[in-house]
Design a protein around this motif. Structure first.
Motif, PDB file in Angstrom:
ATOM      1  N   TYR A  40       0.841  -1.200   0.000  1.00 45.11           N
ATOM      2  CA  TYR A  40       0.000   0.000   0.000  1.00 45.11           C
ATOM      3  C   TYR A  40       0.869   1.240   0.000  1.00 45.11           C
ATOM      4  CZ  TYR A  40      -3.446   3.459   1.413  1.00 45.11           C
ATOM      5  OH  TYR A  40      -4.241   4.560   1.464  1.00 45.11           O
ATOM      6  N   ASN A  41       0.563   2.171  -0.856  1.00 49.89           N
ATOM      7  CA  ASN A  41       1.290   3.430  -0.933  1.00 49.89           C
ATOM      8  C   ASN A  41       0.327   4.548  -0.571  1.00 49.89           C
ATOM      9  OD1 ASN A  41       2.637   5.747  -1.614  1.00 49.89           O
ATOM     10  ND2 ASN A  41       3.262   5.032  -3.636  1.00 49.89           N
ATOM     11  N   ALA A  42       0.621   5.265   0.507  1.00 47.99           N
ATOM     12  CA  ALA A  42      -0.277   6.333   0.963  1.00 47.99           C
ATOM     13  C   ALA A  42      -0.452   7.408  -0.096  1.00 47.99           C
ATOM     14  CB  ALA A  42       0.250   6.952   2.254  1.00 47.99           C
ATOM     15  N   ILE A  43       0.556   7.628  -0.915  1.00 48.32           N
ATOM     16  CA  ILE A  43       0.451   8.649  -1.956  1.00 48.32           C
ATOM     17  C   ILE A  43      -0.630   8.275  -2.966  1.00 48.32           C
ATOM     18  CG2 ILE A  43       1.697   9.823  -3.811  1.00 48.32           C
ATOM     19  CD1 ILE A  43       2.622  10.503  -0.915  1.00 48.32           C
ATOM     20  N   ALA A  44      -0.809   6.987  -3.221  1.00 49.01           N
ATOM     21  CA  ALA A  44      -1.780   6.532  -4.210  1.00 49.01           C
ATOM     22  C   ALA A  44      -3.207   6.870  -3.827  1.00 49.01           C
ATOM     23  CB  ALA A  44      -1.638   5.029  -4.419  1.00 49.01           C
ATOM     24  N   GLN A  45      -3.460   7.135  -2.550  1.00 47.55           N
ATOM     25  CA  GLN A  45      -4.818   7.465  -2.135  1.00 47.55           C
ATOM     26  C   GLN A  45      -5.331   8.722  -2.810  1.00 47.55           C
ATOM     27  OE1 GLN A  45      -4.715   8.248   2.026  1.00 47.55           O
ATOM     28  NE2 GLN A  45      -2.947   9.543   1.800  1.00 47.55           N
ATOM     29  N   TYR A  46      -4.429   9.587  -3.261  1.00 44.18           N
ATOM     30  CA  TYR A  46      -4.836  10.825  -3.905  1.00 44.18           C
ATOM     31  C   TYR A  46      -5.053  10.646  -5.401  1.00 44.18           C
ATOM     32  CZ  TYR A  46      -3.323  12.786   0.505  1.00 44.18           C
ATOM     33  OH  TYR A  46      -3.180  13.051   1.830  1.00 44.18           O
ATOM     34  N   SER A  47      -4.828   9.461  -5.914  1.00 41.02           N
ATOM     35  CA  SER A  47      -4.912   9.257  -7.353  1.00 41.02           C
ATOM     36  C   SER A  47      -6.314   9.489  -7.898  1.00 41.02           C
ATOM     37  CB  SER A  47      -4.418   7.859  -7.720  1.00 41.02           C
ATOM     38  OG  SER A  47      -5.269   6.894  -7.145  1.00 41.02           O
ATOM     39  N   GLU A  69      -3.835  25.345   4.614  1.00 41.17           N
ATOM     40  CA  GLU A  69      -3.509  23.998   4.146  1.00 41.17           C
ATOM     41  C   GLU A  69      -4.813  23.229   4.013  1.00 41.17           C
ATOM     42  OE1 GLU A  69      -1.546  20.674   2.864  1.00 41.17           O
ATOM     43  OE2 GLU A  69      -0.719  22.677   3.118  1.00 41.17           O
ATOM     44  N   VAL A  70      -5.090  22.731   2.820  1.00 42.54           N
ATOM     45  CA  VAL A  70      -6.270  21.904   2.569  1.00 42.54           C
ATOM     46  C   VAL A  70      -5.831  20.465   2.788  1.00 42.54           C
ATOM     47  CG1 VAL A  70      -7.979  21.204   0.867  1.00 42.54           C
ATOM     48  CG2 VAL A  70      -7.185  23.579   0.924  1.00 42.54           C
ATOM     49  N   LYS A  71      -6.450  19.809   3.750  1.00 43.90           N
ATOM     50  CA  LYS A  71      -5.975  18.495   4.167  1.00 43.90           C
ATOM     51  C   LYS A  71      -7.085  17.466   4.082  1.00 43.90           C
ATOM     52  CE  LYS A  71      -2.223  17.025   4.895  1.00 43.90           C
ATOM     53  NZ  LYS A  71      -1.680  17.065   3.635  1.00 43.90           N
ATOM     54  N   GLY A  72      -6.933  16.538   3.194  1.00 41.60           N
ATOM     55  CA  GLY A  72      -7.902  15.463   3.079  1.00 41.60           C
ATOM     56  C   GLY A  72      -7.502  14.237   3.879  1.00 41.60           C
ATOM     57  N   TRP A  73      -6.205  14.081   4.111  1.00 42.72           N
ATOM     58  CA  TRP A  73      -5.723  12.865   4.751  1.00 42.72           C
ATOM     59  C   TRP A  73      -4.490  13.206   5.577  1.00 42.72           C
ATOM     60  CZ3 TRP A  73      -7.528   8.031   5.197  1.00 42.72           C
ATOM     61  CH2 TRP A  73      -6.661   7.040   5.596  1.00 42.72           C
ATOM     62  N   TRP A  74      -4.500  12.824   6.841  1.00 37.50           N
ATOM     63  CA  TRP A  74      -3.356  13.070   7.719  1.00 37.50           C
ATOM     64  C   TRP A  74      -2.476  11.824   7.773  1.00 37.50           C
ATOM     65  CZ3 TRP A  74      -1.670  17.544   9.370  1.00 37.50           C
ATOM     66  CH2 TRP A  74      -2.541  18.622   9.406  1.00 37.50           C
ATOM     67  N   ASP A  75      -1.603  11.675   6.802  1.00 37.45           N
ATOM     68  CA  ASP A  75      -0.650  10.578   6.846  1.00 37.45           C
ATOM     69  C   ASP A  75       0.535  11.001   7.726  1.00 37.45           C
ATOM     70  OD1 ASP A  75       0.696  12.385   5.225  1.00 37.45           O
ATOM     71  OD2 ASP A  75       0.683  11.109   3.464  1.00 37.45           O
ATOM     72  N   GLN A  76       1.459  10.101   7.951  1.00 32.98           N
ATOM     73  CA  GLN A  76       2.585  10.387   8.845  1.00 32.98           C
ATOM     74  C   GLN A  76       3.436  11.535   8.318  1.00 32.98           C
ATOM     75  OE1 GLN A  76       2.864   9.064  11.927  1.00 32.98           O
ATOM     76  NE2 GLN A  76       4.379  10.667  12.140  1.00 32.98           N
ATOM     77  N   LYS A  77       3.607  11.608   7.018  1.00 29.28           N
ATOM     78  CA  LYS A  77       4.406  12.683   6.419  1.00 29.28           C
ATOM     79  C   LYS A  77       3.760  14.044   6.690  1.00 29.28           C
ATOM     80  CE  LYS A  77       6.625  13.902   2.065  1.00 29.28           C
ATOM     81  NZ  LYS A  77       6.816  13.540   0.666  1.00 29.28           N
TER      82      LYS A  77
END
Length: 148
Positions: free
Chosen positions: A24-31, A98-106
């Motif tokens: 799973y790649n957290a970046i892919a969630q924004y695809s 900052e528009v934030k849809g997902w709070w990942d660790q980064k």
């Protein structure tokens, strides 16, 4: 040729499986977010519909904004998050949004480092709760080209 529909259940199951096996790649969630230029917003390129809608809200409020114009660098950081670029800068108010849809660790690390390295910088977070409140108030109905 068969078309495969991805229901929410199938998507959630596949995400869970990818998390379990480490692919799973957290970046892919924004695809699935709608990236691209918006003609109604001076042909500005946005990374998501939420960012475009944030610009529309700022326009409705008649607030002057700039998109991704300032990058903050975290000196002496060798690995990981070494910089942060907020989505919007409001020059007349000297604040960032900052528009934030997902709070990942980064994302969490960037915010912690901003507090440490730039404690006097004001950053408003516009997240899911903000956009839900906006919709509940009916503001989305007032704005032409609102994206759902």
């Amino acid at each position: 040729m068969n078309n495969i529909l991805h229901t929410p259940e199938v998507t959630l199951k596949s995400t869970k499986t990818r998390r379990m096996n480490g692919s799973y790649n957290a970046i892919a969630q924004y695809s699935n977010s709608r990236k691209g230029k918006r003609a109604d917003l001076k042909n500005t390129y946005f990374r998501s519909s939420w960012e475009a809608n944030a610009a529309r809200i700022l326009n409705l409020q008649k607030r002057n904004w700039l998109y991704e114009t300032k990058t903050f660098w975290f000196e002496n950081i060798k690995r990981g998050c070494r910089s942060y670029t907020p989505d919007f800068y409001l020059p007349n108010e000297n604040i960032f949004i900052e528009v934030k849809g997902w709070w990942d660790q980064k994302s969490k690390t960037k915010m912690k480092r901003m507090k440490k390295y730039y404690p006097n910088i004001v950053i408003e977070i516009w997240d899911k709760d903000f956009f839900q409140a906006t919709k509940k108030q009916g503001i989305d109905k007032l704005i032409k080209n609102w994206e759902y």
